[in-house]
Design an enzyme around this catalytic site. Structure first.
Site, PDB file in Angstrom:
ATOM      1  NE  ARG A  73      -3.732  -0.350   2.262  1.00 28.30           N
ATOM      2  CZ  ARG A  73      -4.722  -0.625   3.085  1.00 28.30           C
ATOM      3  NH1 ARG A  73      -4.947   0.153   4.114  1.00 28.30           N
ATOM      4  NH2 ARG A  73      -5.480  -1.661   2.886  1.00 28.30           N
ATOM      5  CG  HIS A 104     -20.516   4.882   0.162  1.00 30.86           C
ATOM      6  ND1 HIS A 104     -19.651   3.833  -0.059  1.00 30.86           N
ATOM      7  CD2 HIS A 104     -21.560   4.379   0.863  1.00 30.86           C
ATOM      8  CE1 HIS A 104     -20.155   2.740   0.493  1.00 30.86           C
ATOM      9  NE2 HIS A 104     -21.308   3.043   1.045  1.00 30.86           N
TER      10      HIS A 104
HETATM   11  C1  GRF Z   1     -20.284   3.856  -8.017  1.00 33.62           C
HETATM   12  O1  GRF Z   1     -21.474   3.230  -7.593  1.00 33.62           O
HETATM   13  C2  GRF Z   1     -19.649   4.598  -6.880  1.00 33.62           C
HETATM   14  O2  GRF Z   1     -20.558   5.176  -5.998  1.00 33.62           O
HETATM   15  C3  GRF Z   1     -18.904   3.492  -6.184  1.00 33.62           C
HETATM   16  O3  GRF Z   1     -18.365   2.712  -7.228  1.00 33.62           O
HETATM   17  C4  GRF Z   1     -19.209   2.839  -8.372  1.00 33.62           C
HETATM   18  C5  GRF Z   1     -18.352   3.307  -9.501  1.00 33.62           C
HETATM   19  O4  GRF Z   1     -19.060   3.371 -10.712  1.00 33.62           O
HETATM   20  N1  GRF Z   1     -17.926   4.015  -5.262  1.00 33.62           N
HETATM   21  P1  GRF Z   1     -18.448   4.074 -11.989  1.00 33.62           P
HETATM   22  O5  GRF Z   1     -17.067   3.458 -12.216  1.00 33.62           O
HETATM   23  O6  GRF Z   1     -18.343   5.544 -11.703  1.00 33.62           O
HETATM   24  O7  GRF Z   1     -19.384   3.761 -13.091  1.00 33.62           O
END
Ligand code: GRF
Length: 214
Positions: free
Chosen positions: A68, A118
């Protein structure tokens, strides 16, 4: 306002933010897109929009922490080559260390200069597969949260939230589609509000309220 977007996969939020930046070039500029995944769809999107893009691979070291730290060291190197105001995580599937988050603290507010989206109404359904867990849990309303990133996963101070209902006729796919539509609008609106300085803050505890329309 200049943003760097970090994403690991499909990149639909990145696409939405790029479209917003195209519509409001005086307010928002995407100065770079960074991914840890060399096969991520988001790289194609970056190239289509001619945005500088960077792959910072995860290279396994002798233990997890070293892996990491090594990865974050290279990420910091990339970020230091760009001039930016905010780093926006958009489906970035890596947990950031406290040192990394602290390195990018906001000059005035007690938060980092890193934002995340999120797919739940935090603090409910933190962590991965939030749509799936909300759908299976039987709640009738879930939602989307944009928050400052802190060293604890999905726990930073909240900038904006929007509810997404789960309807009796929904399949998981319908519910996710509805949620993604909200994500795309909410993240862009948060960035436009920050760019327009449409906020009020209060202290002890620190809270931020964005202008109408977010
Ligand atoms: C989204 O649902 C976001 O909220 C989550 O991961 C997903 C990513 O989707 N953290 P994308 O790659 O933006 O289509």
């Amino acid at each position: 306002m200049r943003v760097v977007l970090l994403a690991s996969g499909r990149g639909s939020n990145v696409r939405a933010i790029l479209n917003t930046a195209q519509q409001h070039p005086q307010l928002l500029c995407v100065v770079g897109i960074v991914t840890n995944n060399p096969n991520a769809e988001v790289l194609k999107i970056a190239k289509q929009h001619a945005v500088p893009n960077f792959v910072v691979r995860v290279i396994r070291q002798f233990d997890r922490l070293s892996t990491r730290l090594d990865h974050e060291r290279r990420l910091v190197e990339v970020l230091s080559t760009l001039e930016w105001d905010w780093v926006c995580l958009a489906g970035y599937m890596r947990i950031l260390t406290q040192d990394f988050v602290n390195r990018f603290s906001h000059p005035v507010w007690p938060v980092s200069r890193i934002l995340n989206i999120h797919p739940s109404l935090l603090p409910a359904f933190k962590g991965v597969s939030a749509y799936e867990r909300a759908f299976e849990s039987g709640v009738k309303v879930s939602g989307v949260t944009v928050h400052f990133v802190s060293s604890k996963v999905d726990e930073g101070i909240i900038l904006a939230q929007e509810a997404v209902p789960i309807l009796s006729t929904d399949t998981l796919a319908c519910f996710k589609d509805r949620g993604l539509g909200v994500e795309h609008r909410l993240y862009s609106n948060v960035l436009l509000a920050l760019a327009n300085r449409q906020w009020t803050v209060s202290h002890d505890p620190f809270q931020i309220f964005l202008g109408e329309g977010v």
